[in-house]
Each structure stands twice: as C-alpha cells, then as structure tokens.
Design a protein around this motif. Structure first.
Motif, PDB file in Angstrom:
ATOM      1  N   HIS A  30       3.478   1.833   3.766  1.00  0.00           N
ATOM      2  CA  HIS A  30       3.194   3.280   3.780  1.00  0.00           C
ATOM      3  C   HIS A  30       4.630   3.855   4.164  1.00  0.00           C
ATOM      4  O   HIS A  30       5.318   3.405   5.153  1.00  0.00           O
ATOM      5  CB  HIS A  30       2.184   3.491   4.777  1.00  0.00           C
ATOM      6  CG  HIS A  30       2.062   5.030   4.883  1.00  0.00           C
ATOM      7  ND1 HIS A  30       1.463   5.989   4.104  1.00  0.00           N
ATOM      8  CD2 HIS A  30       2.535   5.973   6.179  1.00  0.00           C
ATOM      9  CE1 HIS A  30       1.474   7.141   4.483  1.00  0.00           C
ATOM     10  NE2 HIS A  30       1.916   7.168   5.693  1.00  0.00           N
ATOM     11  N   CYS A  31       5.145   4.845   3.633  1.00  0.00           N
ATOM     12  CA  CYS A  31       6.557   5.538   3.824  1.00  0.00           C
ATOM     13  C   CYS A  31       6.374   6.740   4.204  1.00  0.00           C
ATOM     14  O   CYS A  31       5.393   7.727   4.093  1.00  0.00           O
ATOM     15  CB  CYS A  31       7.331   5.553   2.355  1.00  0.00           C
ATOM     16  SG  CYS A  31       7.164   4.002   1.451  1.00  0.00           S
ATOM     17  N   THR A  32       7.165   7.064   5.305  1.00  0.00           N
ATOM     18  CA  THR A  32       7.261   8.466   6.029  1.00  0.00           C
ATOM     19  C   THR A  32       8.439   8.971   6.085  1.00  0.00           C
ATOM     20  O   THR A  32       9.616   8.184   5.854  1.00  0.00           O
ATOM     21  CB  THR A  32       6.698   8.233   7.321  1.00  0.00           C
ATOM     22  OG1 THR A  32       7.087   7.462   8.069  1.00  0.00           O
ATOM     23  CG2 THR A  32       5.027   7.922   7.184  1.00  0.00           C
ATOM     24  N   GLY A  33       8.926  10.401   6.205  1.00  0.00           N
ATOM     25  CA  GLY A  33      10.115  10.885   6.392  1.00  0.00           C
ATOM     26  C   GLY A  33      10.861  11.093   5.085  1.00  0.00           C
ATOM     27  O   GLY A  33      10.576  10.484   4.077  1.00  0.00           O
ATOM     28  N   GLY A  34      11.750  12.056   5.084  1.00  0.00           N
ATOM     29  CA  GLY A  34      12.740  12.075   3.733  1.00  0.00           C
ATOM     30  C   GLY A  34      11.886  12.497   2.617  1.00  0.00           C
ATOM     31  O   GLY A  34      11.066  13.468   2.667  1.00  0.00           O
ATOM     32  N   VAL A  35      12.347  11.894   1.391  1.00  0.00           N
ATOM     33  CA  VAL A  35      11.678  12.024   0.225  1.00  0.00           C
ATOM     34  C   VAL A  35       9.988  12.026   0.131  1.00  0.00           C
ATOM     35  O   VAL A  35       9.401  12.110  -0.726  1.00  0.00           O
ATOM     36  CB  VAL A  35      12.363  11.470  -0.927  1.00  0.00           C
ATOM     37  CG1 VAL A  35      13.902  11.929  -1.196  1.00  0.00           C
ATOM     38  CG2 VAL A  35      12.484  10.009  -0.631  1.00  0.00           C
ATOM     39  N   ALA A  36       9.456  10.909   1.146  1.00  0.00           N
ATOM     40  CA  ALA A  36       8.056  10.881   1.103  1.00  0.00           C
ATOM     41  C   ALA A  36       7.307  12.116   1.615  1.00  0.00           C
ATOM     42  O   ALA A  36       6.213  12.154   1.494  1.00  0.00           O
ATOM     43  CB  ALA A  36       7.890   9.729   2.358  1.00  0.00           C
ATOM     44  N   GLY A  37       7.943  13.234   2.118  1.00  0.00           N
ATOM     45  CA  GLY A  37       7.284  14.240   2.394  1.00  0.00           C
ATOM     46  C   GLY A  37       6.418  14.177   3.474  1.00  0.00           C
ATOM     47  O   GLY A  37       6.324  13.236   4.299  1.00  0.00           O
ATOM     48  N   ALA A  38       5.764  15.295   4.011  1.00  0.00           N
ATOM     49  CA  ALA A  38       4.698  15.341   5.179  1.00  0.00           C
ATOM     50  C   ALA A  38       3.795  14.519   4.990  1.00  0.00           C
ATOM     51  O   ALA A  38       3.209  13.827   6.113  1.00  0.00           O
ATOM     52  CB  ALA A  38       4.429  16.751   5.260  1.00  0.00           C
ATOM     53  N   ALA A  39       3.097  14.224   3.984  1.00  0.00           N
ATOM     54  CA  ALA A  39       1.929  13.363   3.556  1.00  0.00           C
ATOM     55  C   ALA A  39       2.421  11.918   3.658  1.00  0.00           C
ATOM     56  O   ALA A  39       1.396  10.968   3.869  1.00  0.00           O
ATOM     57  CB  ALA A  39       1.031  14.085   2.378  1.00  0.00           C
ATOM     58  N   GLY A  40       3.533  11.666   3.252  1.00  0.00           N
ATOM     59  CA  GLY A  40       4.030  10.059   3.170  1.00  0.00           C
ATOM     60  C   GLY A  40       3.580   9.799   1.666  1.00  0.00           C
ATOM     61  O   GLY A  40       2.964  10.364   0.824  1.00  0.00           O
ATOM     62  N   VAL A  41       3.970   8.423   1.399  1.00  0.00           N
ATOM     63  CA  VAL A  41       3.827   7.680   0.316  1.00  0.00           C
ATOM     64  C   VAL A  41       3.624   6.396   0.306  1.00  0.00           C
ATOM     65  O   VAL A  41       3.649   5.816   1.128  1.00  0.00           O
ATOM     66  CB  VAL A  41       5.050   7.975  -0.498  1.00  0.00           C
ATOM     67  CG1 VAL A  41       5.157   6.928  -1.913  1.00  0.00           C
ATOM     68  CG2 VAL A  41       5.705   9.092  -0.895  1.00  0.00           C
ATOM     69  N   ASP A  42       2.503   5.849  -0.415  1.00  0.00           N
ATOM     70  CA  ASP A  42       2.007   4.381  -0.551  1.00  0.00           C
ATOM     71  C   ASP A  42       2.443   3.680  -1.556  1.00  0.00           C
ATOM     72  O   ASP A  42       2.528   4.351  -2.774  1.00  0.00           O
ATOM     73  CB  ASP A  42       0.358   4.720  -0.428  1.00  0.00           C
ATOM     74  CG  ASP A  42      -0.209   5.070   0.579  1.00  0.00           C
ATOM     75  OD1 ASP A  42       0.297   5.328   1.873  1.00  0.00           O
ATOM     76  OD2 ASP A  42      -1.457   5.873   0.381  1.00  0.00           O
ATOM     77  N   LEU A  43       2.865   2.658  -1.401  1.00  0.00           N
ATOM     78  CA  LEU A  43       3.556   1.739  -2.234  1.00  0.00           C
ATOM     79  C   LEU A  43       2.770   0.404  -2.251  1.00  0.00           C
ATOM     80  O   LEU A  43       2.357  -0.172  -1.358  1.00  0.00           O
ATOM     81  CB  LEU A  43       4.958   1.437  -1.778  1.00  0.00           C
ATOM     82  CG  LEU A  43       5.905   2.595  -2.018  1.00  0.00           C
ATOM     83  CD1 LEU A  43       7.426   2.068  -1.478  1.00  0.00           C
ATOM     84  CD2 LEU A  43       5.833   3.220  -3.572  1.00  0.00           C
ATOM     85  N   LYS A  44       2.691  -0.171  -3.341  1.00  0.00           N
ATOM     86  CA  LYS A  44       2.466  -1.722  -3.628  1.00  0.00           C
ATOM     87  C   LYS A  44       3.563  -2.313  -3.975  1.00  0.00           C
ATOM     88  O   LYS A  44       4.416  -2.249  -4.757  1.00  0.00           O
ATOM     89  CB  LYS A  44       1.431  -1.878  -4.818  1.00  0.00           C
ATOM     90  CG  LYS A  44       1.189  -3.417  -5.195  1.00  0.00           C
ATOM     91  CD  LYS A  44       0.193  -3.534  -6.307  1.00  0.00           C
ATOM     92  CE  LYS A  44       0.112  -4.960  -6.646  1.00  0.00           C
ATOM     93  NZ  LYS A  44      -0.744  -5.228  -7.916  1.00  0.00           N
ATOM     94  N   VAL A  45       3.959  -3.184  -3.031  1.00  0.00           N
ATOM     95  CA  VAL A  45       5.173  -4.261  -3.142  1.00  0.00           C
ATOM     96  C   VAL A  45       4.783  -5.715  -3.574  1.00  0.00           C
ATOM     97  O   VAL A  45       3.720  -6.123  -2.900  1.00  0.00           O
ATOM     98  CB  VAL A  45       5.779  -3.993  -1.813  1.00  0.00           C
ATOM     99  CG1 VAL A  45       7.135  -5.174  -1.759  1.00  0.00           C
ATOM    100  CG2 VAL A  45       5.945  -2.781  -1.403  1.00  0.00           C
ATOM    101  N   THR A  46       5.496  -6.153  -4.294  1.00  0.00           N
ATOM    102  CA  THR A  46       5.276  -7.574  -4.800  1.00  0.00           C
ATOM    103  C   THR A  46       6.319  -8.304  -4.428  1.00  0.00           C
ATOM    104  O   THR A  46       7.485  -8.028  -5.132  1.00  0.00           O
ATOM    105  CB  THR A  46       4.711  -7.695  -6.353  1.00  0.00           C
ATOM    106  OG1 THR A  46       3.769  -7.283  -6.811  1.00  0.00           O
ATOM    107  CG2 THR A  46       4.624  -9.152  -6.915  1.00  0.00           C
ATOM    108  N   LEU A  47       6.291  -9.331  -3.763  1.00  0.00           N
ATOM    109  CA  LEU A  47       7.501 -10.367  -3.286  1.00  0.00           C
ATOM    110  C   LEU A  47       7.340 -11.446  -3.874  1.00  0.00           C
ATOM    111  O   LEU A  47       6.357 -12.335  -3.931  1.00  0.00           O
ATOM    112  CB  LEU A  47       7.477 -10.384  -1.515  1.00  0.00           C
ATOM    113  CG  LEU A  47       8.816 -10.801  -1.139  1.00  0.00           C
ATOM    114  CD1 LEU A  47       9.851  -9.502  -1.384  1.00  0.00           C
ATOM    115  CD2 LEU A  47       8.617 -11.209   0.399  1.00  0.00           C
ATOM    116  N   THR A  48       8.506 -12.031  -4.802  1.00  0.00           N
ATOM    117  CA  THR A  48       8.442 -13.168  -5.422  1.00  0.00           C
ATOM    118  C   THR A  48       9.505 -14.078  -4.801  1.00  0.00           C
ATOM    119  O   THR A  48      10.671 -13.517  -4.785  1.00  0.00           O
ATOM    120  CB  THR A  48       8.759 -12.982  -6.848  1.00  0.00           C
ATOM    121  OG1 THR A  48       7.796 -12.174  -7.242  1.00  0.00           O
ATOM    122  CG2 THR A  48       8.640 -14.231  -7.566  1.00  0.00           C
TER     123      THR A  48
END
Length: 461
Positions: A30-48
C-alpha cells in the motif's frame, strides 16, 4: 600400468551441472503520499530470485509491479512526453556476520500527461550479490519508493492568463496590437503609474519576463517568493550593455530571467519604479533537467503483511574472478540522466556516503561486465548498511551493474535463470584414491607377469 593411468585420466575430468532454483513470492503493498494521492495506491508485487547458487554465481532479485483495486498513481500536472516514473525496491540481505540492502531500480518514461491522468508502472531489475564462501543468508522484502520526475520544458504564458494578477486599476489591457509589434497574441498590459505591480504564479525551476523593448520604457524591479530577483532590476529602454535603444514597440522581448530555483510553485512580482511606461507581454516558465526527483512527488509503499524471509544457499563452485580484498567500500557512481543510480555503501538505508568499517566488512565493487539490457529498466544499485563484528573472517562482495541490468525481466512462471556447477567438495580425495589404486594394480600385474616369464624360462632351461 597403462591401464591404471588410463583409468585415472577417465576419472579426473567429469562433466556435471546443476539447475539454479528459482522462487517467486507475491505480496501486496500500500502506497501513500506524493503521486499516490490522498486515497493511496494498492500494488501487487512479485519478487523473483534464486535460492540455490554456487559461490561466485550472482544472485539476481527481480521485481514486477501491477496495480490493484482500480487504484493508480496520478500525474501532478499537465506535462509533455518525457516525464519519468521511477520505482526503487529494497530487500534486506543478511547472514550471521553482516546486514545489507540490495536496491532494484526501474524507470518508465511517460507519454503526454493530463493533470490527474494515470501513470504507467516500470519494471524493476536488480544488481547482483556474490559471496566468496559457501553459506546461507536471508533475503527479506522491504520498502518500495515511487518517484515522479517532470520533463525539461519551456512554456510561454500570455499577459492575460489567469495565473497573472494585476494590482488595482493601474494597468490597462491593450488588445489587437499591430502585427509588426510581434506581441504575444497581439496584446499587452501597460501602465505608467509609479509602483504599479503585476504578479505571476508558476511551477518550475525558472522564469522569464517578456515585454516590449522601447526607448520610452522605464525600470522595473523583480522579486521571487518575496526575495530580490537576480538581477533585481531591468530597464526595457536599454540594451544588454546598458546603452539606450532607439527602437519602439518591439514586442516578445525577453528582458529578464532567473534559473536554478528548486522545482515547485513560485511567485514572481514585477513592480514599476518610475513614471515611465512598463508593459507586460507575457512570461516564460522553465523546467530544467532535474538530476533528482522532486521530493513532494514521492510515494512510499510498505507491505500490507510482514514479509517472510527467503533463505538462499550458497554452495561450492568457482571463486569470483575479481573479489575485493579491501574491507573499505568503494563505488563508481553513474550520473547519467537515464535513470541510472550507482552502488554506494552507507551506514543508513539509502545513504550515498560511505562509512568506515573494520576488517572483514562487506564491500561493493561495480561490475564491468554488463549483460542483456531490459526494456525501460535502468541502473541498479547496492547499499550496504551497518558494520559487522571486527572479528569477522568471511569476505562478502556485493556487485552492482552501473549501467544496464544483468538479467532480463521474466514473467511469473518463467524459465530457469541459469545453470551452476554442483559441489564437488569430496571429489579430489576420491579421484586420487581411485587413480592410485589402479596404478598399484597395474604395477602388481606387471611384476606377476615378469615372475611368470622367469619361471617359464627356468623350466625350459
């Protein structure tokens, strides 16, 4: 004897290899601040990454990002093509003697952006981590940073733009000016009142004041964000050498400009200092090429749940061809504007200045052998933090690729990333023993044959 030597040669040159083991881990951030805006941004991250390696074989940590829950990073304004979204993924790399971080950096150039429009995500490709001894260490996913960098650009703003404010009734708006004046949009604002002011609010790193050059014009004073401009005054009735001019009504003339402001919103105030004419034809907003992304646009992403550590086993194999014997960190940064950071050890996460450490500490050495480049992926970096125990005897070398990614990004479920030699720790004694046994057999066989020949000759005599 010949048989024994032949058997030894056959045993000494085996040819075996082992497949490197690869694991993929899916996580939600979950991302907050900056270009994430007031509501935030959710990401799916795949680590290999690979979990079984030979000594000297690089460990490649690869990230891929995808939006979740219909959320998006949003453009903070209207921008021409060339803006860049940069993601920096960080994993902790630890063993019993030291603690470090491996940074994966990727960038994506954006197309024409509308204010509030969605931003395209980059792919991430890491640098390489190698060790000079067999052992086990752990990799733990940590933070993810998202940065937005505006493109270099220039925009001309007319005198009647809403961003320009004229104080009181001291200014007159003149429209439909003669074409030969070359005024922007063939209009100006003008005043002959001493002390008349006009202010202009803009976002960028520089600004120009555009007027008419005229022998009847007077001096104006400039302040930026409440401080005197550099220079503080200018006079449209004089040339760049300070000599009076004889021209009249030469519009679209850049009288004054200022650069190297920190990127952001600024206010320029233009004030008349005498009773002569002053004209506002327009302004030019400048955004210079930025070496670092503006901090106000940064979004910080954290895992929704605590990540699980991934164990990586380092088995036997060839020693790296150029391990660093020096215990002090060293790095050769890349300052190219393509988004390529460099490897730099630090005592704090994400630091850029090396800190002294005792013998046996990890060291960073930039790799000079780049491999296949990945589309829209840029330089990776390795950051080492903390200092291991002064009694450490293990040498650990972190290696980063300064300019290109060492491995291409592969989709989830992709093919194996490479092969590594199996451990052959006990093969030496076994091979020597086998060869010796065959050699002994050959010698004894030769002696027995000679005795039999001697006995046979005696019987015949």
């Amino acid at each position: 004897m010949a048989l024994g030597l032949a058997g030894t040669a056959a045993i000494v040159i085996p040819s075996m290899s082992a497949q490197a083991e690869t694991v993929q881990v899916d996580m939600n951030y979950h991302c907050t601040g900056g270009v994430a805006g007031a509501a935030g941004v959710d990401l799916k991250v795949t680590l290999t990454l690979q979990t079984a390696l030979a000594v000297g074989q690089p460990l490649d940590v690869r990230w891929s990002l995808a939006y979740r829950n219909n959320t998006r990073f949003l453009s903070p304004g209207l921008f021409q093509p060339g803006a860049r979204l940069t993601a920096t993924g960080v994993v902790g790399v630890t063993d019993e003697l030291w603690t470090g971080e491996l940074n994966s950096v990727g960038s994506k150039d954006q197309v024409l952006l509308q204010n509030g429009g969605p931003l395209e995500l980059p792919d991430l490709v890491s640098g390489s981590v190698s060790t000079t001894e067999a052992g086990v260490f752990e990799v733990v996913p940590r933070r993810l940073l998202i940065d937005f960098t505006p493109p270099a650009a220039e925009t001309v703003v007319n005198d009647d733009d809403p961003a320009v404010t004229y104080v009181g009734t001291d200014w007159t708006d003149y429209n439909d000016r003669p074409a030969q004046n070359k005024d922007i949009h063939e209009d100006v604002h003008a005043s002959d009142v001493n002390g008349a002011e006009a202010s202009f609010t803009f976002t960028g790193t520089g600004v120009d004041f555009i007027t008419e050059q005229d022998y009847r014009a007077g001096q104006v004073r400039f302040t930026v964000d409440g401080k005197p401009g550099i220079p503080a005054t200018a006079d449209a009735s004089k040339d760049t050498e300070g000599r009076p001019v004889v021209v009249a009504n030469q519009g679209n003339y850049t009288l004054w400009g200022m650069r190297k402001l920190p990127y952001g919103e600024h206010t320029l105030v233009v004030k008349k200092t005498d009773a002569k004419w002053a004209m506002v034809d327009g302004f030019r907003v400048v955004t210079e090429a930025l070496l670092d992304p503006p901090k106000q646009f940064r979004a910080r992403c954290e895992p929704v749940k605590k990540p699980t550590a991934i164990r990586v086993n380092i088995g036997g194999g060839d020693t790296p061809t150029s391990p660093s014997p020096d215990s002090s960190p060293s790095a050769s940064p890349d300052t190219s504007p393509s988004g390529s950071p460099s490897a730099s050890p630090s005592g704090t996460p994400g630091g850029n200045s090396p800190s002294p450490s005792p013998s046996g500490t990890p060291s960073t050495t930039p790799s000079s052998s780049p491999s296949a480049a990945a589309t829209q992926s840029y330089l990776t970096s390795v950051v080492v933090k903390g200092s291991p125990s002064p009694t450490a005897t293990r040498t650990v070398t972190l290696t980063a690729t300064p300019t290109v990614a060492q491995v291409a990004v592969t989709p989830q479920g992709g093919a194996q990333t490479g092969e590594a030699p199996e451990r052959m720790a006990a093969s030496g004694p076994l091979l020597l023993g086998s060869g010796g046994a065959l050699l002994t057999i050959g010698v004894l066989s030769g002696v027995a044959l000679l005795r039999r020949r001697a006995a046979h000759a005696g019987e015949r005599g």
